[in-house]
Design a protein around this motif. Structure first.
Motif, short mmCIF file in Angstrom:
data_model
loop_
_atom_site.label_atom_id
_atom_site.label_comp_id
_atom_site.label_asym_id
_atom_site.label_seq_id
_atom_site.Cartn_x
_atom_site.Cartn_y
_atom_site.Cartn_z
N GLY A 173 31.58 -15.33 -23.64
CA GLY A 173 31.83 -13.90 -23.91
C GLY A 173 30.70 -13.27 -24.72
N THR A 174 29.52 -13.88 -24.68
CA THR A 174 28.41 -13.42 -25.53
C THR A 174 27.19 -13.04 -24.70
OG1 THR A 174 29.13 -14.84 -27.35
CG2 THR A 174 26.83 -14.17 -27.40
N ASP A 175 26.58 -11.90 -25.06
CA ASP A 175 25.29 -11.53 -24.46
C ASP A 175 24.21 -12.15 -25.34
OD1 ASP A 175 26.38 -9.82 -22.42
OD2 ASP A 175 26.87 -8.41 -24.01
N VAL A 176 23.25 -12.80 -24.70
CA VAL A 176 22.18 -13.49 -25.44
C VAL A 176 20.85 -12.80 -25.17
CG1 VAL A 176 20.94 -15.67 -25.75
CG2 VAL A 176 23.41 -15.70 -25.32
N TRP A 177 20.12 -12.50 -26.23
CA TRP A 177 18.75 -12.01 -26.09
C TRP A 177 17.83 -13.14 -26.51
CZ3 TRP A 177 22.83 -9.02 -27.08
CH2 TRP A 177 22.93 -7.81 -26.40
#
Ligand SMILES: C[S@@+](CC[C@H](N)C(=O)[O-])C[C@H]1O[C@@H](n2cnc3c(N)ncnc32)[C@H](O)[C@@H]1O
Length: 292
Positions: free
Chosen positions: A114-118
């Motif tokens: 459930g996480t957006d990673v940059w």
């Protein structure tokens, strides 16, 4: 060669080799990185196989490279466990990995679903990682909700503008990871990075930072490795080392509250992982700081 023209980080490859060596060996049940080996090229994998088999190669240069990978595996085991657990404890939905190198978390941690990673990294290192991922093929899916590659040279580029352009939301909480990068930045670059990141650090955010403390033994070790022909560490010199009290003062100055700061030897001892590389384990630390 100017800063911008430099080649992909070789220490990023070394750390990835260390994780590939430690996979299934160190702190089983707490540490696993089956993805690391898939990002390595044939020659890099050979060194991993030699270390896992305990069969050092002939020749000074080869032996030095072998010892670097062996020692690195001892350091990255506890470091990865401490960081993975800190990330699990701070699930904010946005994870920014600064100086990501060949970090595999967005391909191996199910908790990031459930996480957006940059993934922020020097353009040359990031290009190299993307080539390696392409070589690994579609059978290496990401476990994160999304991965956004964000090229930034911390020495010259505007981190905030790059994250804006890549869709990072400064008003929502963010978990920041800064692993194995601080020593390669000058004190001014460390401060500039903190200025940019704390400007987009909403309450509820956390920073997980791995840094090196000053250690005459470690400095002599790096010098010796260089003399023995280890071009990996020679090409990426340490530029800033921080005593724990100075790191604490720095993070406090930027409005962050430290909740833990442990040396890697203590972590290795608690995990029962090998600790022959005492100097590296003693001088490496992982701190967690929160914005409340
Ligand atoms: C030792 S590697 C660590 C990689 C990764 N964080 C890990 O622990 O596996 C150092 C990383 O810092 C990055 N780095 C060093 N100086 C940088 C700079 N000026 N701008 C952007 N990235 C930098 C390198 O590209 C490389 O990916």
């Amino acid at each position: 060669m100017s800063e911008n023209e430099r080649t992909a980080s070789r220490t990023a490859v070394l750390v990835c080799q260390g994780r590939a060596v430690a996979d299934g060996r160190a702190a089983v049940g707490r540490f696993a990185d089956p993805v690391a080996v898939r990002l390595l090229r044939a020659e890099e994998r050979t060194r991993v196989d030699e270390v896992r088999a305990g069969t050092p190669p002939q020749g000074w240069q080869e032996r030095t490279a072998y010892e670097s990978v062996r020692a690195c595996a001892e350091v990255v085991g506890p470091r990865t466990v401490a960081i993975d657990e800190a990330l699990r404890a701070h699930p904010t939905g946005q994870l920014v990995i600064l100086g990501a190198g060949l970090d595999t978390r967005a391909w191996r941690l199910p908790e990031l679903a459930g996480t957006d990673v940059w993934e922020v990294d020097h353009p040359a290192s990031q290009q190299d990682k993307r080539a390696r991922l392409a070589e690994a093929g579609p059978e290496l899916p990401t476990t994160a909700r999304s991965v956004r590659f964000t090229p930034v040279d911390f020495a010259v580029d505007d981190l905030g503008a790059a994250l804006d352009a890549a869709g990072h939301d400064p008003a929502a909480p963010t978990t920041w990871l800064w692993e194995g990068v601080v020593p390669y930045l000058t004190r001014d670059q460390v401060r500039a990075t903190l200025t940019a990141l704390t400007a987009r650090t909403a309450p509820g955010s956390a920073l997980v930072v791995n840094y090196q403390t000053p250690s005459p033994k470690a400095t002599v070790g790096r010098l010796l490795a260089r003399l023995l022909g280890n071009s990996v560490t020679a090409g990426e010199p340490w530029l800033s080392l921080w005593k724990p009290e100075r790191m604490a003062a720095l993070l406090t100055e930027y409005g962050l509250h430290i909740t833990s700061d442990d040396d890697l030897r203590t972590l290795a001892r608690s995990l029962g992982t090998p600790a022959r590389s005492r100097t590296s384990l003693d001088s490496g630390r992982v701190a967690v700081a929160e914005r409340r």
